[in-house]
Enzyme design. Structure first.
Site, PDB file in Angstrom:
ATOM      1  N   ARG A 170       0.849  -1.196   0.024  1.00 11.81           N
ATOM      2  CA  ARG A 170       0.197   0.026  -0.013  1.00 11.81           C
ATOM      3  C   ARG A 170       0.818   1.330   0.045  1.00 11.81           C
ATOM      4  O   ARG A 170       0.532   2.446  -0.511  1.00 11.81           O
ATOM      5  CB  ARG A 170      -0.919  -0.187   1.108  1.00 11.81           C
ATOM      6  CG  ARG A 170      -2.047  -1.285   1.228  1.00 11.81           C
ATOM      7  CD  ARG A 170      -3.028  -0.995   2.379  1.00 11.81           C
ATOM      8  NE  ARG A 170      -3.926  -2.018   2.183  1.00 11.81           N
ATOM      9  CZ  ARG A 170      -5.192  -2.037   2.991  1.00 11.81           C
ATOM     10  NH1 ARG A 170      -5.209  -1.159   3.920  1.00 11.81           N
ATOM     11  NH2 ARG A 170      -6.007  -3.006   2.996  1.00 11.81           N
ATOM     12  N   ASP A 198     -16.341   7.861  10.264  1.00  9.45           N
ATOM     13  CA  ASP A 198     -15.374   7.136  10.092  1.00  9.45           C
ATOM     14  C   ASP A 198     -13.892   7.909   9.941  1.00  9.45           C
ATOM     15  O   ASP A 198     -14.052   9.167   9.554  1.00  9.45           O
ATOM     16  CB  ASP A 198     -15.720   6.317   8.380  1.00  9.45           C
ATOM     17  CG  ASP A 198     -14.630   5.200   8.300  1.00  9.45           C
ATOM     18  OD1 ASP A 198     -15.172   4.162   8.760  1.00  9.45           O
ATOM     19  OD2 ASP A 198     -13.606   5.239   7.744  1.00  9.45           O
TER      20      ASP A 198
END
Length: 279
Positions: free
Chosen positions: A46, A153
């Site tokens: 990532r 979130d």
């Protein structure tokens, strides 16, 4: 072209131990997510993409960028490390319990206010929050009530999607055709838009669970599902204690299917499978 290729070829093929340790520490400090050695390939993959996008040659340079206080990169860092797997009415027994048991109890409890406040605290792209909103909007005991779903979130990209209420056909997993016809409409680009009634019910905001919570307490229901699996036990307990501060007796807490309240926490009692009620 040559310089571009040379830079791409200069990207590291592995991650040094000290870089992995430092990135893991930053992830824990910023998000509460605990990263162990088994996650090294994921972290390498990532964040190699972040190096490529930023034109950096190694992870040490990237760590320096994070520590320099680059706010936009800190946001991208958090968005990169978080995992977002969600779908409508995931773990359907929770929504059955919400509809059949929790809401009737809360209707009696909140007769004075005629209002329910529900928090989807790790909402991802919003399917959970809108599943809650559909349950509230269709419940016969709540037709004259004012109901609010706070959707938060840590991943700002996910919050933006939740706020838009627009989903691809692939994102409608778990949504029965009848509910799809009732609550969504097709857009000109062949995506699906949550209807206005539900979008007005859901308030979407970015929030790190380990930062301050800038809203009032007396939250009737908290959904925090499949977030604890990324936290170590001290961080889990920290969040549970904060949840208890924002709920009063009779309020409900829903955790993920593989999660539980560990230890001797006396603020909640288990009332169903991964469902807890505030003492």
């Amino acid at each position: 072209m040559k310089s571009s290729l040379a830079r791409e070829n200069a990207l590291p093929e592995t991650m040094l131990d000290q870089d992995f340790d430092e990135i893991s520490r930053l992830i824990l400090d910023m998000t509460g997510i605990s990263i162990d050695e088994s996650k090294r390939p994921m972290i390498f993959s990532r964040f190699s993409r972040r190096l490529r996008e930023l034109g950096l040659n190694n992870f040490s340079e990237y760590i320096h960028t994070l520590k320099s206080g680059n706010r936009l990169e800190v946001e991208a860092f958090i968005n990169t490390v978080t995992t977002n797997l969600t779908y409508f009415f995931r773990e359907p027994h929770h929504f059955d319990y919400l509809r059949d048991i929790a809401i009737p109890e809360l209707v009696k409890r909140n007769q004075h206010s005629h209002q329910l406040r529900i928090w989807s605290s790790a909402c991802s792209s919003g399917q959970e929050a809108y599943s809650i909103a559909m349950t509230l909007a269709s419940h016969p005991d709540l037709q004259s009530w004012t109901n609010r779903v706070l959707a938060t979130d840590i991943d700002t990209a996910m919050v933006s999607q939740c706020e838009s209420g627009i989903y691809s056909t692939d994102s409608l997993r778990g949504l029965e055709p009848e509910l799809q016809r009732s609550w969504l409409s097709k857009t000109e680009d062949n995506r699906w838009l949550i209807n206005e009634e539900l979008r007005k019910m859901v308030l979407s905001k970015p929030l790190n669970l380990f930062s301050d919570w800038p809203f009032r307490n007396d939250v009737d229901v908290i959904f925090c599902r499949n977030a604890f699996i990324y936290f170590d036990e001290p961080h889990q307990n920290q969040i549970i204690e904060k949840f208890a501060e924002f709920q009063t007796s009779g309020a409900f807490l829903f955790l993920g299917h593989s999660e539980s309240i560990k230890g001797s926490n006396s603020n909640y009692k288990r009332v169903s499978n991964t469902v807890y009620q505030r003492n």
